[in-house]
Write a protein that holds these residues in place. Structure first.
Motif, short mmCIF file in Angstrom:
data_model
loop_
_atom_site.label_atom_id
_atom_site.label_comp_id
_atom_site.label_asym_id
_atom_site.label_seq_id
_atom_site.Cartn_x
_atom_site.Cartn_y
_atom_site.Cartn_z
N PHE A 131 11.00 15.71 -12.26
CA PHE A 131 11.87 14.81 -13.03
C PHE A 131 12.11 13.50 -12.27
CE2 PHE A 131 13.95 18.90 -14.75
CZ PHE A 131 13.00 19.02 -15.74
N ALA A 132 12.36 13.61 -10.95
CA ALA A 132 12.58 12.41 -10.14
C ALA A 132 11.32 11.56 -10.08
CB ALA A 132 13.05 12.80 -8.74
N ALA A 133 10.16 12.19 -9.98
CA ALA A 133 8.89 11.45 -9.96
C ALA A 133 8.68 10.74 -11.30
CB ALA A 133 7.73 12.40 -9.66
N ALA A 192 0.83 -1.20 0.00
CA ALA A 192 0.00 0.00 0.00
C ALA A 192 0.87 1.26 0.00
CB ALA A 192 -0.92 0.00 1.22
N ARG A 193 1.98 1.21 0.71
CA ARG A 193 2.88 2.37 0.74
C ARG A 193 3.54 2.57 -0.63
NH1 ARG A 193 2.74 4.44 5.62
NH2 ARG A 193 2.26 3.11 7.38
N TRP A 194 3.92 1.47 -1.30
CA TRP A 194 4.47 1.58 -2.65
C TRP A 194 3.42 2.16 -3.60
CZ3 TRP A 194 9.16 1.84 -4.30
CH2 TRP A 194 10.19 1.17 -3.64
N THR A 195 2.21 1.66 -3.49
CA THR A 195 1.14 2.15 -4.36
C THR A 195 0.91 3.63 -4.13
OG1 THR A 195 0.09 -0.02 -4.41
CG2 THR A 195 -1.31 1.87 -4.94
N ALA A 196 0.92 4.05 -2.88
CA ALA A 196 0.74 5.48 -2.57
C ALA A 196 1.89 6.30 -3.15
CB ALA A 196 0.64 5.68 -1.06
N ALA A 197 3.12 5.81 -3.00
CA ALA A 197 4.28 6.55 -3.54
C ALA A 197 4.15 6.71 -5.05
CB ALA A 197 5.58 5.84 -3.19
N TRP A 198 3.76 5.65 -5.72
CA TRP A 198 3.60 5.71 -7.17
C TRP A 198 2.45 6.65 -7.55
CZ3 TRP A 198 5.61 2.70 -11.44
CH2 TRP A 198 6.85 2.14 -11.12
N TRP A 199 1.37 6.61 -6.79
CA TRP A 199 0.23 7.48 -7.08
C TRP A 199 0.64 8.93 -6.90
CZ3 TRP A 199 -3.02 10.97 -4.60
CH2 TRP A 199 -4.18 11.31 -5.30
N HIS A 250 4.54 -4.86 -7.82
CA HIS A 250 3.58 -3.93 -8.41
C HIS A 250 4.09 -3.45 -9.75
CE1 HIS A 250 2.33 -3.92 -4.25
NE2 HIS A 250 1.23 -3.33 -4.60
N SER A 251 3.16 -3.13 -10.61
CA SER A 251 3.52 -2.47 -11.85
C SER A 251 2.39 -1.54 -12.23
CB SER A 251 3.77 -3.49 -12.96
OG SER A 251 2.60 -4.21 -13.22
N LEU A 252 2.73 -0.57 -13.03
CA LEU A 252 1.70 0.37 -13.47
C LEU A 252 1.43 0.18 -14.95
CD1 LEU A 252 2.67 3.68 -11.68
CD2 LEU A 252 0.88 2.08 -11.12
N LEU A 302 8.37 6.65 -11.89
CA LEU A 302 7.30 5.99 -12.63
C LEU A 302 7.85 5.14 -13.77
CD1 LEU A 302 4.70 8.88 -12.78
CD2 LEU A 302 4.58 6.82 -11.37
N ALA A 303 8.94 5.57 -14.36
CA ALA A 303 9.53 4.85 -15.49
C ALA A 303 10.25 3.58 -15.06
CB ALA A 303 10.50 5.75 -16.24
#
Length: 159
Positions: free
Chosen positions: A143-145, A74-81, A157-159, A149-150
């Motif tokens: 840029f870091a975000a 959930a924390r990874w998902t939040a970071a990616w979101w 997890h993957s997007l 995402l890339a």
């Protein structure tokens, strides 16, 4: 993160007032979920309804409160979101970097994939604190975000 914290111990769970604030913050940030109007519109005397209404929001967004073994995910998902919201210009880069740092990276033990955003969250934001050849801090966070995402580097997890 409020959804993740709902699965925690009773003393860690967000208050009804916090859930109302989450709804207000989400609306102001432009999160598209019609149910966010429900907890966000509660009057102080109606706050005890916030938990149930927040549950409706989580169902609508597909973010059911995770069980304790899923909190890392959930924390990874939040970071990616949050990274996606920064890149889409829906979340202030400084605020987003702080959220990724405090709510995800710190709780996950500062994984390497999140470190560039964490470093920027810790950086002073004063215009004079950067060399003239570097872009402003907000641009560097964006840029870091985008790089985060890339990479698709978080476990499971993957997007």
């Amino acid at each position: 993160m409020a959804a993740a914290n709902l699965a925690g111990e009773p003393w860690q769970r967000p208050s009804d007032a916090c859930l109302v604030q989450v709804g207000l913050d989400a609306l102001l940030a432009g999160v598209e979920a019609p149910s966010f109007f429900l907890p966000a519109g509660l009057a102080r005397g109606e706050y005890p309804q916030a938990r149930g209404l927040f549950g409706l929001v989580l169902q609508e967004l597909g973010l059911l409160p995770p069980v304790s073994q899923d909190l890392g995910g959930a924390r990874w998902t939040a970071a990616w979101w949050w990274a996606g919201q920064i890149v889409a210009c829906r979340l202030d880069p400084g605020r987003g970097a702080k959220l990724i740092h405090e709510e995800a990276a710190a709780e996950l033990g500062y994984p390497d994939a999140l470190q560039p955003v964490v470093d920027l969250a810790r950086a002073p934001g004063l215009p004079d604190s950067r060399p003239p050849h570097q872009p402003p801090l907000g641009d560097r966070v964006t840029f870091a975000a985008r790089d985060l995402l890339a990479t698709q580097a978080h476990p499971g997890h993957s997007l």
